[in-house]
Design a protein around this motif. Structure first.
Motif, PDB file in Angstrom:
ATOM      1  N   ASN A   1       0.828  -1.208   0.000  1.00 24.75           N
ATOM      2  CA  ASN A   1       0.000   0.000   0.000  1.00 24.75           C
ATOM      3  C   ASN A   1       0.863   1.259   0.000  1.00 24.75           C
ATOM      4  OD1 ASN A   1      -2.439  -1.373  -0.138  1.00 24.75           O
ATOM      5  ND2 ASN A   1      -2.602  -1.523   2.083  1.00 24.75           N
ATOM      6  N   GLU A   2       1.973   1.220   0.726  1.00 28.48           N
ATOM      7  CA  GLU A   2       2.891   2.354   0.741  1.00 28.48           C
ATOM      8  C   GLU A   2       3.497   2.572  -0.656  1.00 28.48           C
ATOM      9  OE1 GLU A   2       7.112   3.424   2.843  1.00 28.48           O
ATOM     10  OE2 GLU A   2       5.634   2.337   4.048  1.00 28.48           O
TER      11      GLU A   2
ATOM     12  N   LYS B   1       2.149   1.699  -3.501  1.00 32.87           N
ATOM     13  CA  LYS B   1       1.093   2.221  -4.374  1.00 32.87           C
ATOM     14  C   LYS B   1       0.901   3.711  -4.174  1.00 32.87           C
ATOM     15  CE  LYS B   1      -2.350  -0.456  -3.358  1.00 32.87           C
ATOM     16  NZ  LYS B   1      -3.640  -1.149  -3.347  1.00 32.87           N
ATOM     17  N   GLY B   2       1.085   4.195  -2.943  1.00 32.92           N
ATOM     18  CA  GLY B   2       0.975   5.618  -2.676  1.00 32.92           C
ATOM     19  C   GLY B   2       2.108   6.416  -3.302  1.00 32.92           C
ATOM     20  N   LYS B   3       3.294   5.835  -3.315  1.00 32.35           N
ATOM     21  CA  LYS B   3       4.464   6.521  -3.874  1.00 32.35           C
ATOM     22  C   LYS B   3       4.481   6.487  -5.394  1.00 32.35           C
ATOM     23  CE  LYS B   3       7.794   5.786  -0.155  1.00 32.35           C
ATOM     24  NZ  LYS B   3       9.052   5.109   0.215  1.00 32.35           N
ATOM     25  N   PHE B   4       4.072   5.357  -5.954  1.00 38.65           N
ATOM     26  CA  PHE B   4       4.164   5.148  -7.400  1.00 38.65           C
ATOM     27  C   PHE B   4       2.774   4.917  -7.977  1.00 38.65           C
ATOM     28  CE2 PHE B   4       8.063   3.534  -5.429  1.00 38.65           C
ATOM     29  CZ  PHE B   4       9.002   4.347  -6.049  1.00 38.65           C
ATOM     30  N   LYS B   5       2.111   6.014  -8.294  1.00 43.84           N
ATOM     31  CA  LYS B   5       0.747   5.933  -8.825  1.00 43.84           C
ATOM     32  C   LYS B   5       0.732   5.065 -10.089  1.00 43.84           C
ATOM     33  CE  LYS B   5      -0.884   8.773  -5.787  1.00 43.84           C
ATOM     34  NZ  LYS B   5      -1.537   8.262  -4.631  1.00 43.84           N
ATOM     35  N   GLY B   6      -0.234   4.183 -10.182  1.00 42.51           N
ATOM     36  CA  GLY B   6      -0.385   3.340 -11.357  1.00 42.51           C
ATOM     37  C   GLY B   6       0.487   2.096 -11.352  1.00 42.51           C
ATOM     38  N   ILE B   7       1.152   1.798 -10.225  1.00 44.08           N
ATOM     39  CA  ILE B   7       2.059   0.651 -10.170  1.00 44.08           C
ATOM     40  C   ILE B   7       1.332  -0.666 -10.449  1.00 44.08           C
ATOM     41  CG2 ILE B   7       1.858   0.255  -7.682  1.00 44.08           C
ATOM     42  CD1 ILE B   7       4.851  -0.391  -7.665  1.00 44.08           C
ATOM     43  N   GLU B   8       0.063  -0.734 -10.083  1.00 47.06           N
ATOM     44  CA  GLU B   8      -0.683  -1.978 -10.295  1.00 47.06           C
ATOM     45  C   GLU B   8      -0.941  -2.247 -11.770  1.00 47.06           C
ATOM     46  OE1 GLU B   8      -3.692  -2.861  -6.885  1.00 47.06           O
ATOM     47  OE2 GLU B   8      -3.703  -0.701  -7.281  1.00 47.06           O
ATOM     48  N   GLN B   9      -1.035  -1.185 -12.558  1.00 47.06           N
ATOM     49  CA  GLN B   9      -1.317  -1.348 -13.979  1.00 47.06           C
ATOM     50  C   GLN B   9      -0.045  -1.285 -14.826  1.00 47.06           C
ATOM     51  OE1 GLN B   9      -3.011   1.150 -12.164  1.00 47.06           O
ATOM     52  NE2 GLN B   9      -4.732  -0.179 -11.733  1.00 47.06           N
TER      53      GLN B   9
END
Length: 76
Positions: A24-25, A27-35
């Motif tokens: 979660n941290e 994902k907050g730092k690197f927007k769009g990491i999931e995609q």
């Protein structure tokens, strides 16, 4: 970061587990990491394939990791 490496029955690493709090941290730092799709440039693939072929042709012509690091550090 407290990663856990996942290995198969032969001991080969097959995955990495990231605790959800740390994910979660990230994902907050690197927007769009999931995609994010990670594309390796074709020339990188070509270099790697050549190096693998060279190794398969002569596996004795390699440098120990520690020796390689020593060589790199000499140049710094």
């Amino acid at each position: 970061m407290s990663l856990q490496f996942i290995s198969d029955s032969t001991g080969e690493t097959t995955g990495v587990f990231i605790p959800i709090e740390e994910w979660n941290e990230l994902k907050g730092k690197f927007k769009g990491i999931e995609q994010a799709e990670i594309a390796v440039p074709g020339w990188h693939v070509d270099v790697l394939n050549k190096r693998l072929a060279d190794y398969k042709n002569d596996p004795t012509h390699v440098m120990d990791f520690d020796a390689a690091m020593d060589e790199i550090e000499k140049g710094l």
